[in-house]
Enzyme design. Sequence first.
Site, short mmCIF file in Angstrom:
data_model
loop_
_atom_site.label_atom_id
_atom_site.label_comp_id
_atom_site.label_asym_id
_atom_site.label_seq_id
_atom_site.Cartn_x
_atom_site.Cartn_y
_atom_site.Cartn_z
N GLU A 181 70.39 41.32 77.53
CA GLU A 181 71.40 41.17 76.47
C GLU A 181 71.31 42.52 75.44
O GLU A 181 72.47 43.08 75.00
CB GLU A 181 71.34 39.81 75.70
N ASP A 321 76.34 38.14 88.40
CA ASP A 321 77.46 38.83 88.31
C ASP A 321 77.50 40.47 88.13
O ASP A 321 77.91 41.33 88.87
CB ASP A 321 78.58 38.35 87.40
N GLU A 414 84.74 27.35 80.64
CA GLU A 414 83.63 28.10 81.29
C GLU A 414 83.15 27.42 82.73
O GLU A 414 82.92 28.43 83.34
CB GLU A 414 82.44 27.46 80.14
N GLU A 435 86.69 38.57 80.55
CA GLU A 435 86.67 38.97 81.95
C GLU A 435 88.10 38.85 82.45
O GLU A 435 88.50 39.53 83.32
CB GLU A 435 85.87 37.99 82.65
#
Length: 618
Positions: A181, A321, A414, A435
């Site tokens: 992150e 991802d 989600e 996204e």
Amino acid sequence: MSPALDTLKRLAFIHHSKSKLSSSSPPSHPSSAHLSIPLPIELSGKMMPAGLGMWAFFLLAIYSTTVSNASHITSREAARKKIMGEKVRKMFYHAYDNYITHAFPHDELKPLTKTYTDSLSELGNLKLEHLPQNYNGSALTLIESLSSLVVLGNDTEFERAVLWLSDKLTFNVDARINLFECNIRVLGGLVSAHILATDPSNRLVQGIYKNQLLSLAEDLGQRFLSAFNTPTGLPYAWINLKYGVMENETTETSTSGCGSLILEMGALSRLTGDSRYEEAALRALRKLWSMRSPLNLLGTTLDVVTGDWIEYSSGIGAGVDSFYEYLIKAYILFGREEFWDMFHSAYLAVQKYFRHGPWYHEADMRTGKATYWQLTSLQAFWPGLQVLVGDISAANSSHREFFYLWGRFGVLPERYLLDQEMLHPTEKYYPLRPELAESTFYLYQATKDPWYMEVGESIVKSLNTYTKVEGGFASVKDVTTMQLEDHMHSFFLAETCKYLYLLFDDSFLANQNYIFTTEGHPLPIRSSWHAKFSQDYLLTNWSTIKGENQAIRASAMSLQVCPDTLTFGGNGGPRVESACHVCDARSDHRCRTDEECGVDASTCRQRTCSVAGYCGLW
């Protein structure tokens, strides 16, 4: 037929007429004749090995094929884009101004109570363990907003933010942070902003910027290096910014956590001349790839000390991802064919073992058998990735499924259980994720189909209807009730607003070639980055920006398009098929063995040799 497969078929083929947000139906297959990519990149060099087939890359784009009908924008469309661009601009500043007023210099805004949260140490920390006692924030949302300010053309505020960070920001703080992150948000934000601050456009007053952001990025990168001191070279997921890896730190990390560091750390090496950052990220990536199964699949979580997998099930969503995303983007940015080889194998494995029609389920990396039939909102990045490799038809197919769910719930939940046709009981939230907007932007750039602008308008309308409050934009806690949560994630400004704005106004991209990191920070495509470090970094492909009057010519990438003949312009325009296509060994499709047959462009199934000696789906 299993209930899961039956459900998928009904979702895929029945629901399109039920969309609430758009009266016009999406195209089932945007025509390749509509391709009009404004940002050509030419790459020349060594051809791919025989048998791998010919692939197309679209980095907004790899080549330009302007078709007059597709490139023409009517005055009505231009006015519509201008209006929508201004709506997104107002959204950004409503969020940004509230952050500056109520939360700065802390990390993120709490829009319902108009207060703040110092959340850098909470990112990825689901159990909220080992939180720091005296940490007062690192202006996370400001760092994340830097490139967005440039995209919106606000050089004055960009300069003010750069100067504040240059003077006030420090990483010598006793705070345990998530490496992944912090890398994508902070290091990526600083590296991208440094590049934007020093590019030829002269955004900053001459003489006031002296590489301060790069110095901060290098300081942060040096603090990252201790995480890679493991027997495997795979980095710990957590480090203390002041003290490094703490005693008894967990050795568990995710595939994304150790396989999605190469863009930011590689760029830092290119900018500083210090190869340690890229070498550490590259060693981790190579080790991770070596742990793949014989099916070329990876799991979701692993142990960085032993190198053993912990969770064998994976898909294209959370935990995995950005691993796929960074393989292809690293190839584009740095030109190493090693990245291409990894991506090529991984992409084909995903198409073979995870894909079911327009959906992607999860599967066991060891057997390829399906494990979980579920959609997660993070998967919505996948159509954008498919645009980069020219798989436009597949990208559109998946994108419209995500948009259907957006229309059904008002936002994208989600997690949705495909086999049970219901929301996950505890993951009904929508944290303002970008996204779907990201993939919509990529698909519009690739096709110029105005339907994608309608999708963007629907997203903007939903965000303003359901998430906008007086103090900013709030996450949705439950999509069934639209109950809000007191949190505005920094990626709302870094990505969601940015991609929506670029959908309607892409002037920032004019005559430029960028890739966007997984956090939406732009990094330029530079030929010099392909040959920075001695023999180990020598390149076989390189990038150049093509001027408006430069003739279109064949390059290594343009030749890597299936079928093996590519016609620029002409009546039909370029023919671009699925990126999983592998050509048959002979152009007349004759064969003696199955090994001489390739992979079908539409189904991604292996073709076989018939008794009569022809390749096909027998």
